[in-house]
Scaffold this motif. Sequence first.
Motif, PDB file in Angstrom:
ATOM      1  N   LEU A 137       0.835  -1.197   0.000  1.00  0.00           N
ATOM      2  CA  LEU A 137       0.000   0.000   0.000  1.00  0.00           C
ATOM      3  C   LEU A 137       0.877   1.257   0.000  1.00  0.00           C
ATOM      4  N   SER A 138       0.560   2.190  -0.872  1.00  0.00           N
ATOM      5  CA  SER A 138       1.253   3.475  -0.895  1.00  0.00           C
ATOM      6  C   SER A 138       0.369   4.511  -0.223  1.00  0.00           C
ATOM      7  N   THR A 139       0.873   5.130   0.842  1.00  0.00           N
ATOM      8  CA  THR A 139       0.043   6.038   1.643  1.00  0.00           C
ATOM      9  C   THR A 139       0.547   7.483   1.632  1.00  0.00           C
ATOM     10  N   LYS A 140       1.590   7.772   0.874  1.00  0.00           N
ATOM     11  CA  LYS A 140       2.205   9.098   0.938  1.00  0.00           C
ATOM     12  C   LYS A 140       1.238  10.218   0.558  1.00  0.00           C
ATOM     13  N   LYS A 141       0.293   9.913  -0.333  1.00  0.00           N
ATOM     14  CA  LYS A 141      -0.645  10.926  -0.830  1.00  0.00           C
ATOM     15  C   LYS A 141      -1.478  11.536   0.287  1.00  0.00           C
ATOM     16  N   PHE A 142      -1.696  10.792   1.361  1.00  0.00           N
ATOM     17  CA  PHE A 142      -2.682  11.211   2.342  1.00  0.00           C
ATOM     18  C   PHE A 142      -2.097  11.597   3.692  1.00  0.00           C
ATOM     19  N   ILE A 143      -0.791  11.770   3.764  1.00  0.00           N
ATOM     20  CA  ILE A 143      -0.193  12.165   5.028  1.00  0.00           C
ATOM     21  C   ILE A 143      -0.820  13.480   5.505  1.00  0.00           C
ATOM     22  N   ASN A 144      -1.277  13.489   6.757  1.00  0.00           N
ATOM     23  CA  ASN A 144      -1.873  14.653   7.415  1.00  0.00           C
ATOM     24  C   ASN A 144      -3.295  14.966   6.954  1.00  0.00           C
ATOM     25  N   ASN A 145      -3.874  14.171   6.050  1.00  0.00           N
ATOM     26  CA  ASN A 145      -5.280  14.355   5.699  1.00  0.00           C
ATOM     27  C   ASN A 145      -6.146  13.782   6.816  1.00  0.00           C
ATOM     28  N   LYS A 146      -7.133  14.548   7.253  1.00  0.00           N
ATOM     29  CA  LYS A 146      -7.968  14.166   8.389  1.00  0.00           C
ATOM     30  C   LYS A 146      -9.283  13.549   7.915  1.00  0.00           C
ATOM     31  N   VAL A 147      -9.751  12.557   8.673  1.00  0.00           N
ATOM     32  CA  VAL A 147     -10.989  11.871   8.318  1.00  0.00           C
ATOM     33  C   VAL A 147     -11.823  11.620   9.569  1.00  0.00           C
ATOM     34  N   VAL A 148     -13.139  11.642   9.391  1.00  0.00           N
ATOM     35  CA  VAL A 148     -14.093  11.170  10.401  1.00  0.00           C
ATOM     36  C   VAL A 148     -14.830   9.988   9.789  1.00  0.00           C
ATOM     37  N   TYR A 149     -14.877   8.892  10.518  1.00  0.00           N
ATOM     38  CA  TYR A 149     -15.518   7.663  10.043  1.00  0.00           C
ATOM     39  C   TYR A 149     -16.824   7.484  10.808  1.00  0.00           C
TER      40      TYR A 149
END
Length: 251
Positions: A137-149
């Motif tokens: 999995l490549s996760t670099k795109k979303f570093i520091n992006n915030k989410v509510v589930y």
Amino acid sequence: MMGRTVELNSAVCRIVSLVPSQTELLVDLGLKEKLVGITKFCIHPKELRSEVTSIGGPKKLNIKKILAQNPDLVIANKEENLQAEIEELAKHVPVWISDVYTLEDSLEMIRLIGEITQTLNVANEMCRGIQDAFDKLSTKKFINNKVVYLIWKDPFMAVGPNTFIDDMLMKIGLFNNVKTERYPELKTQELNPDYVFLSSEPYPFSEKHFDEVQQFFPHSKLILVDGEFFTWYGSRMLKAPAYFMNLMDEL
């Protein structure tokens, strides 16, 4: 996984599973013919409910019906089943209990169930497949992006820390904006995440809920997500990374 001792006098032949994701796991370990009881929410594989006795819901078990199946092993989970019902079952039959909060816990659970059901080779191969898929999995795109589930509405409830969902969000590279309780009720609009994930379970969110949710999170992008890939911590994890990659393309 609870630090208990489970004693078996012979090889496992009759299994009752009290958790949908672990039922699917047992089938994928090659144990379908040994299942004699499942919950009404054990929907994978879909033909199973017509072939195996239903013993109620994970939190409302029909204990008499379970014991009538004469199981030599019951497989449960700390969070998904009620302690009082498990303790009552344990008076009559060996009950093995999983306790899963992270991907690493999931892999341990799979290996331990493989060991207790004499399918350890298959379980180990499955674990290697899951770990390899997550490693890619490549996760670099979303570093520091915030989410509510979100998992519920009326009231809105979200997922917080120390949960399997929280760990899955971190594996994708997203930052869970909820850092209070494990499953808090959202009473104010103080959160301002980049994304709001609307899960398909336990509450079945759909596009018809977008307007209401958007009023609560006016600056967030709303995304419908398949809750099974965030919560089913058994063999479904083999397919989860591919789903997450497609999801990340949508963000």
